[in-house]
Design a protein around this motif. Structure first.
Motif, short mmCIF file in Angstrom:
data_model
loop_
_atom_site.label_atom_id
_atom_site.label_comp_id
_atom_site.label_asym_id
_atom_site.label_seq_id
_atom_site.Cartn_x
_atom_site.Cartn_y
_atom_site.Cartn_z
N VAL A 17 76.11 8.22 27.65
CA VAL A 17 74.77 7.68 27.86
C VAL A 17 75.11 6.25 28.71
O VAL A 17 75.87 5.49 28.37
CB VAL A 17 74.00 6.90 26.58
N THR A 18 74.56 6.36 29.98
CA THR A 18 74.55 5.14 30.91
C THR A 18 73.60 4.27 30.86
O THR A 18 72.26 4.63 31.05
CB THR A 18 74.84 5.46 32.34
N LEU A 19 73.69 2.83 30.73
CA LEU A 19 72.83 1.97 30.32
C LEU A 19 72.99 0.75 31.07
O LEU A 19 74.07 0.25 31.13
CB LEU A 19 72.62 1.53 28.89
N ASP A 20 72.03 -0.21 31.63
CA ASP A 20 72.41 -1.28 32.30
C ASP A 20 72.80 -2.34 31.24
O ASP A 20 72.32 -2.08 30.05
CB ASP A 20 71.28 -1.81 33.17
N HIS A 21 72.75 -3.69 31.62
CA HIS A 21 73.15 -4.56 30.50
C HIS A 21 72.18 -4.85 29.75
O HIS A 21 72.27 -5.21 28.47
CB HIS A 21 73.45 -5.88 31.11
N ASP A 34 73.35 11.18 29.66
CA ASP A 34 73.57 11.63 31.00
C ASP A 34 73.41 13.20 31.07
O ASP A 34 73.34 13.85 32.09
CB ASP A 34 74.83 11.19 31.44
N GLN A 35 73.74 13.83 30.05
CA GLN A 35 73.64 15.34 29.99
C GLN A 35 72.14 16.05 29.54
O GLN A 35 72.20 16.95 29.57
CB GLN A 35 74.79 16.06 29.05
N ARG A 66 78.34 4.14 28.68
CA ARG A 66 78.90 3.75 30.02
C ARG A 66 77.88 2.51 30.64
O ARG A 66 76.70 2.35 30.22
CB ARG A 66 78.80 4.68 31.02
N ALA A 67 78.55 1.59 31.09
CA ALA A 67 77.86 0.44 31.94
C ALA A 67 77.25 0.94 33.19
O ALA A 67 78.15 1.32 33.99
CB ALA A 67 78.75 -0.63 32.16
N ALA A 68 75.92 0.83 33.40
CA ALA A 68 75.31 1.21 34.75
C ALA A 68 75.69 0.18 35.64
O ALA A 68 75.57 -0.78 35.48
CB ALA A 68 73.76 1.70 34.64
#
Length: 149
Positions: A17-21, A34-35, A66-68
């Motif tokens: 999973v990609t996320l911003d701060h 992400d899938q 994951r860091a975006a």
């Protein structure tokens, strides 16, 4: 809906999973991997999720955080003393800062950019993952994990 209830080091992640701060500091939030699979982040307390953390889901699977990439500014500094001085100025303003070899990374802010320019520094804009220091009193910071491995 599947629920992520804690961090783990025991399960190999099958998704990311990609996320911003901003989205990585949560307790409860509906997320999509992400899938494309949905799950509920349902932690006992709010916490800052870090790049590489692994969330354990109640069905026995795991998701890696994951860091975006996001808009950031970077200030490059060759001298360690100068790096410490500028980090102090930013910390004095309670600004989240990521410390990297020879440079500092922070969110764009025209007031801070003017302050840094006034100190003789050049700010460069980038798109990159932003993973700032969590602070001395945080329950989860670099180099120390509060979950089992």
């Amino acid at each position: 809906m599947r629920r992520a209830t804690h961090l783990t080091g025991d399960i190999e992640p099958s998704a990311t999973v990609t996320l911003d701060h901003g989205a990585r500091h949560r307790r409860r939030l509906r997320l999509t991997t992400d899938q494309g699979a949905e799950f509920l982040l349902d932690l006992p307390e709010a916490r800052a999720l870090r790049e590489g953390d692994v969330l354990a889901l109640d069905d026995g699977t795991a998701v890696r955080v994951r860091a975006a990439p996001e808009d950031v500014i970077e200030v490059a500094l060759a001298e360690p003393l100068e790096l410490a001085r500028i980090a102090w100025h930013l910390g004095n303003r309670h600004t989240p800062v990521q410390i990297l070899p020879g440079r500092l990374r922070l969110h764009p802010d025209h007031v801070l950019e003017a302050m840094l320019a006034g100190l003789g520094l050049i700010c460069e804009r980038h798109r990159a993952a932003f993973d700032p220091e969590s602070g001395a009193y945080a329950t989860h910071n670099h180099g120390r994990h509060d979950h089992d491995h």
